[in-house]
Design a protein around this motif. Structure first.
Motif, mmCIF file in Angstrom:
data_model
loop_
_atom_site.group_PDB
_atom_site.id
_atom_site.type_symbol
_atom_site.label_atom_id
_atom_site.label_comp_id
_atom_site.label_asym_id
_atom_site.label_seq_id
_atom_site.Cartn_x
_atom_site.Cartn_y
_atom_site.Cartn_z
ATOM 1 N N MET A 1 0.855 -1.195 0.000
ATOM 2 C CA MET A 1 0.000 0.000 0.000
ATOM 3 C C MET A 1 0.890 1.245 0.000
ATOM 4 N N LEU A 2 0.489 2.241 -0.802
ATOM 5 C CA LEU A 2 1.287 3.447 -0.964
ATOM 6 C C LEU A 2 1.484 4.179 0.355
ATOM 7 N N LEU A 3 0.410 4.360 1.122
ATOM 8 C CA LEU A 3 0.516 5.110 2.365
ATOM 9 C C LEU A 3 1.494 4.440 3.329
ATOM 10 N N LYS A 4 1.409 3.132 3.454
ATOM 11 C CA LYS A 4 2.304 2.419 4.362
ATOM 12 C C LYS A 4 3.760 2.591 3.938
ATOM 13 N N SER A 5 4.022 2.530 2.631
ATOM 14 C CA SER A 5 5.379 2.715 2.131
ATOM 15 C C SER A 5 5.891 4.120 2.429
ATOM 16 N N LEU A 6 5.038 5.113 2.242
ATOM 17 C CA LEU A 6 5.439 6.493 2.521
ATOM 18 C C LEU A 6 5.671 6.717 4.016
ATOM 19 N N LEU A 7 4.856 6.080 4.843
ATOM 20 C CA LEU A 7 5.065 6.173 6.286
ATOM 21 C C LEU A 7 6.411 5.570 6.680
ATOM 22 N N SER A 8 6.792 4.465 6.030
ATOM 23 C CA SER A 8 8.086 3.838 6.311
ATOM 24 C C SER A 8 9.237 4.750 5.907
ATOM 25 N N LEU A 9 9.081 5.448 4.795
ATOM 26 C CA LEU A 9 10.123 6.380 4.365
ATOM 27 C C LEU A 9 10.233 7.565 5.323
ATOM 28 N N ALA A 10 9.090 8.034 5.813
ATOM 29 C CA ALA A 10 9.092 9.191 6.708
ATOM 30 C C ALA A 10 9.594 8.833 8.101
ATOM 31 N N SER A 11 9.409 7.569 8.501
ATOM 32 C CA SER A 11 9.849 7.134 9.823
ATOM 33 C C SER A 11 10.452 5.737 9.730
ATOM 34 N N PRO A 12 11.715 5.648 9.277
ATOM 35 C CA PRO A 12 12.383 4.351 9.159
ATOM 36 C C PRO A 12 12.796 3.816 10.527
ATOM 37 N N ARG A 75 7.665 3.161 11.404
ATOM 38 C CA ARG A 75 6.249 3.508 11.589
ATOM 39 C C ARG A 75 5.765 3.266 13.024
ATOM 40 N N PRO A 76 6.508 3.720 14.040
ATOM 41 C CA PRO A 76 6.058 3.492 15.417
ATOM 42 C C PRO A 76 4.940 4.448 15.798
ATOM 43 N N LEU A 77 3.990 3.948 16.578
ATOM 44 C CA LEU A 77 2.853 4.771 17.003
ATOM 45 C C LEU A 77 2.356 4.277 18.349
ATOM 46 N N CYS A 78 1.917 5.214 19.182
ATOM 47 C CA CYS A 78 1.299 4.887 20.466
ATOM 48 C C CYS A 78 -0.085 5.519 20.539
ATOM 49 N N TRP A 279 1.795 19.583 19.013
ATOM 50 C CA TRP A 279 1.697 18.797 17.791
ATOM 51 C C TRP A 279 3.074 18.425 17.268
ATOM 52 N N GLY A 280 3.126 17.309 16.566
ATOM 53 C CA GLY A 280 4.373 16.885 15.958
ATOM 54 C C GLY A 280 4.716 15.465 16.350
ATOM 55 N N THR A 281 5.939 15.066 16.075
ATOM 56 C CA THR A 281 6.453 13.751 16.422
ATOM 57 C C THR A 281 7.683 13.931 17.305
ATOM 58 N N THR A 282 8.157 12.834 17.857
ATOM 59 C CA THR A 282 9.312 12.879 18.744
ATOM 60 C C THR A 282 10.402 11.978 18.189
ATOM 61 N N ARG A 283 11.639 12.489 18.203
ATOM 62 C CA ARG A 283 12.771 11.755 17.652
ATOM 63 C C ARG A 283 13.749 11.371 18.753
ATOM 64 N N ALA A 310 1.553 13.634 6.900
ATOM 65 C CA ALA A 310 1.969 15.044 6.822
ATOM 66 C C ALA A 310 2.596 15.485 8.142
ATOM 67 N N ASN A 311 2.055 15.017 9.252
ATOM 68 C CA ASN A 311 2.614 15.358 10.562
ATOM 69 C C ASN A 311 4.038 14.789 10.708
ATOM 70 N N LEU A 312 4.252 13.569 10.222
ATOM 71 C CA LEU A 312 5.582 12.978 10.263
ATOM 72 C C LEU A 312 6.574 13.794 9.431
ATOM 73 N N ARG A 313 6.138 14.220 8.278
ATOM 74 C CA ARG A 313 7.032 14.989 7.396
ATOM 75 C C ARG A 313 7.356 16.363 7.962
ATOM 76 N N ARG A 314 6.376 16.888 8.752
ATOM 77 C CA ARG A 314 6.602 18.204 9.356
ATOM 78 C C ARG A 314 7.676 18.119 10.442
ATOM 79 N N GLY A 315 7.784 16.928 11.063
ATOM 80 C CA GLY A 315 8.840 16.739 12.050
ATOM 81 C C GLY A 315 8.411 16.975 13.445
#
Length: 315
Positions: A1-12, A75-78, A279-283, A310-315
């Protein structure tokens, strides 16, 4: 699936992973007539199915440890819930179990066993009020027409904005006075019982502290802030018979609802991780006492997923 692949690229996987954390409050059995955009069972069930497909859903404490060590999967998520609503146990838990998902539930302990959040006092007052107009001029809070669901929603939102940043004692006093003027008897079953919190824990869910009375921590002096945070931690530890290592800041906006000193207080009390509403993600390398959370409110699961990307890409 395209979305899953893009999520993997955004959060390897590994040190470049970005942790997404979702925040929920209630999951009602049916759509709410006044707040139709709020989460309900059918919508949450569809969302959980999508999250299971798209992400590696982790318990929050495990995710925090992996984040610290730079070993998150891709693609980690809580999933997290704030406050301690009874529908978390009765509605959300069975759905999470059906999909094999874990979540962390942050409990404001002072509202358990028949208590009620101040904002819910306002919402339920407006919901149950039979008057065509609620006159609160004597309280310097205005007048509100209540002839439709939309008007009731607007009235509840306006009252919440006005009461939100009042001192805790004044906030509670206003809620009681508003209910009295509306002629409403407020419910006592919105929040979980102690037994329901134990049931969540026994079902494998994580339980975190969320203060005693859900105050704006930044407005309190050091002693009162400590009492609120530590009091909820110790109360839950006694109830569950084990250490509580997770915390959520009430309201949760850094610099507005909690201060750097509050974050250091939480760290000093021995919590493993704490979550905000920034808002955002944590690294890897970010402060584990200020993990960001982001929850899109799109009704379509697909739009929900793309907004998370989009939130992942924003950082």
């Amino acid at each position: 699936m395209l979305l899953k692949s893009l999520l993997s690229l955004a959060s390897p996987a590994g040190p470049r992973a970005r942790l997404s954390v979702l925040m929920f409050h209630r999951v009602t059995p049916q759509p709410d007539s006044i707040f139709p955009d709020e989460m309900h069972a059918e919508r949450f069930d569809a969302l959980c199915a999508s999250l299971k497909r798209w992400f590696n859903v982790l318990p929050l404490d495990e995710a925090a440890h992996r984040l610290r060590d730079g070993i998150l999967p891709s693609r980690p998520l809580c999933i997290t819930f704030d406050d301690g609503y009874a529908d978390n146990r009765e509605v959300a838990l069975p759905i999470l179990q059906r999909h094999g998902l874990s979540a962390a539930f942050f409990i404001s302990t002072g509202f358990l066993d028949g208590g009620r959040m101040w904002n819910d006092s306002l919402i339920e007052t407006v919901r149950a009020c039979l008057l065509s107009e609620l006159d609160l001029e004597a309280l310097e809070l205005g007048r509100y027409p209540l002839g439709s669901a939309q008007q009731k929603r607007q009235a509840a939102q306006a009252l919440i904005r006005q009461v939100k940043y009042q001192p805790v004692a004044r906030r509670l006093e206003l809620c009681e006075l508003i209910a009295e003027r509306a002629g409403v008897e407020l419910p006592t079953d919105l929040m979980m019982s102690s037994a329901q919190v134990v049931e969540l824990h026994r079902a494998g869910m994580q339980i975190g502290a969320h203060t005693l009375s859900h105050p704006i921590l930044a407005s309190l002096d050091e002693a009162d802030a400590r009492a609120e945070v530590l009091g909820s931690k110790e109360w839950l530890e006694q109830l569950l018979g084990e250490r509580v290592g997770l915390f959520a800041y009430p309201n949760g906006k850094p610099g507005e609802d909690y201060s750097p000193a509050n974050a250091e207080l939480v760290r000093g009390l021995g919590f493993d991780a704490a979550v905000s509403t920034e808002w955002g993600t944590t690294r890897s390398g970010d402060d584990l006492m200020q993990i960001r959370r982001f929850t899109p409110w799109d009704r379509s699961p697909a739009r929900f997923g793309w907004r998370l990307l989009a939130n992942l890409r924003r950082g």
